[in-house]
Scaffold this motif. Sequence first.
Motif, short mmCIF file in Angstrom:
data_model
loop_
_atom_site.label_atom_id
_atom_site.label_comp_id
_atom_site.label_asym_id
_atom_site.label_seq_id
_atom_site.Cartn_x
_atom_site.Cartn_y
_atom_site.Cartn_z
N VAL A 45 20.43 -19.59 -15.89
CA VAL A 45 21.04 -20.44 -14.87
C VAL A 45 20.58 -21.88 -15.13
N SER A 46 21.36 -22.81 -14.64
CA SER A 46 21.01 -24.23 -14.71
C SER A 46 21.13 -24.82 -13.31
N ARG A 47 20.50 -25.95 -13.12
CA ARG A 47 20.64 -26.63 -11.84
C ARG A 47 22.08 -27.04 -11.62
N SER A 48 22.56 -26.84 -10.42
CA SER A 48 23.89 -27.31 -10.06
C SER A 48 23.75 -28.77 -9.65
N THR A 49 24.66 -29.61 -10.12
CA THR A 49 24.60 -31.03 -9.78
C THR A 49 25.92 -31.50 -9.19
N HIS A 62 27.67 -35.37 -8.77
CA HIS A 62 27.51 -36.79 -9.09
C HIS A 62 26.15 -37.07 -9.73
N LEU A 63 25.74 -36.19 -10.66
CA LEU A 63 24.50 -36.30 -11.43
C LEU A 63 23.24 -36.16 -10.58
N ARG A 64 23.38 -35.65 -9.37
CA ARG A 64 22.22 -35.40 -8.50
C ARG A 64 22.13 -33.90 -8.23
N ARG A 65 20.93 -33.43 -8.01
CA ARG A 65 20.75 -32.02 -7.70
C ARG A 65 21.55 -31.64 -6.47
N ASN A 66 22.16 -30.49 -6.53
CA ASN A 66 22.98 -30.00 -5.44
C ASN A 66 22.10 -29.12 -4.55
N GLY A 67 21.79 -29.60 -3.37
CA GLY A 67 20.93 -28.87 -2.45
C GLY A 67 21.55 -28.80 -1.07
N ALA A 68 20.92 -28.01 -0.22
CA ALA A 68 21.42 -27.86 1.14
C ALA A 68 20.27 -27.45 2.06
N ILE A 69 20.46 -27.71 3.32
CA ILE A 69 19.55 -27.22 4.35
C ILE A 69 20.27 -26.08 5.05
N VAL A 70 19.66 -24.91 5.05
CA VAL A 70 20.30 -23.73 5.62
C VAL A 70 19.33 -23.05 6.59
N PHE A 106 22.11 -23.37 -7.96
CA PHE A 106 22.13 -23.20 -9.41
C PHE A 106 23.51 -22.71 -9.82
N THR A 107 23.80 -22.81 -11.10
CA THR A 107 25.09 -22.37 -11.62
C THR A 107 25.17 -20.85 -11.56
N PRO A 108 26.38 -20.29 -11.62
CA PRO A 108 26.49 -18.82 -11.70
C PRO A 108 25.79 -18.32 -12.97
N PHE A 109 25.41 -17.05 -12.96
CA PHE A 109 24.74 -16.46 -14.12
C PHE A 109 25.61 -16.59 -15.35
N SER A 154 1.97 -26.41 -14.28
CA SER A 154 2.43 -25.48 -13.25
C SER A 154 2.90 -26.23 -12.01
N VAL A 155 2.47 -27.46 -11.85
CA VAL A 155 2.85 -28.26 -10.69
C VAL A 155 4.23 -28.91 -10.89
N ASN A 156 4.55 -29.36 -12.12
CA ASN A 156 5.77 -30.16 -12.30
C ASN A 156 6.89 -29.49 -13.09
N VAL A 157 6.65 -28.32 -13.66
CA VAL A 157 7.65 -27.73 -14.56
C VAL A 157 8.98 -27.48 -13.87
N TYR A 158 8.97 -27.03 -12.63
CA TYR A 158 10.24 -26.75 -11.94
C TYR A 158 11.02 -28.03 -11.64
N GLU A 159 10.33 -29.15 -11.59
CA GLU A 159 11.02 -30.43 -11.37
C GLU A 159 11.57 -31.01 -12.66
N LEU A 160 10.93 -30.74 -13.78
CA LEU A 160 11.29 -31.36 -15.06
C LEU A 160 12.29 -30.56 -15.88
N VAL A 161 12.36 -29.26 -15.64
CA VAL A 161 13.23 -28.39 -16.44
C VAL A 161 14.56 -28.20 -15.70
N SER A 162 15.65 -28.11 -16.45
CA SER A 162 16.95 -27.92 -15.80
C SER A 162 17.58 -26.57 -16.12
N GLU A 163 17.04 -25.83 -17.10
CA GLU A 163 17.58 -24.52 -17.44
C GLU A 163 16.49 -23.46 -17.29
N PHE A 164 16.90 -22.32 -16.72
CA PHE A 164 15.94 -21.28 -16.39
C PHE A 164 16.51 -19.91 -16.74
#
Length: 90
Positions: free
Chosen positions: A23-27, A29-37, A8-11, A62-72
């Motif tokens: 915070v917002s999702r970090s992207t 190339h328009l894709r979610r920025n994720g990692a395996i750690v 996610f973006t910095p506060f 409650s099942v899909n909100v975290y997938e559909l929302v980009s700002e938290f």
Amino acid sequence: PLAYIEWFTPFREADQTTGLHQVSRSTHHLRRNGAIVHVDKIIRPCHLISKMGQSVNPIWTSVNVYELVSEFYLNTFIDLETFCMSTMIT
């Protein structure tokens, strides 16, 4: 053990109404920025609250909100680390 995390973006400055940081999702190339750690690299869990605005989208559940929302909001009123530890002491 490994874990998939999404970045996610910095506060941003705290919201004047709630006092919560946004915070917002970090992207990349328009894709979610994720990692395996490795789980040893995870410092602590956090609880995010979806930013709703004036109304709640009726397709959110409650099942899909975290997938559909980009700002938290970062929920500072709950301490998941303490909660998780207390459930282990039974």
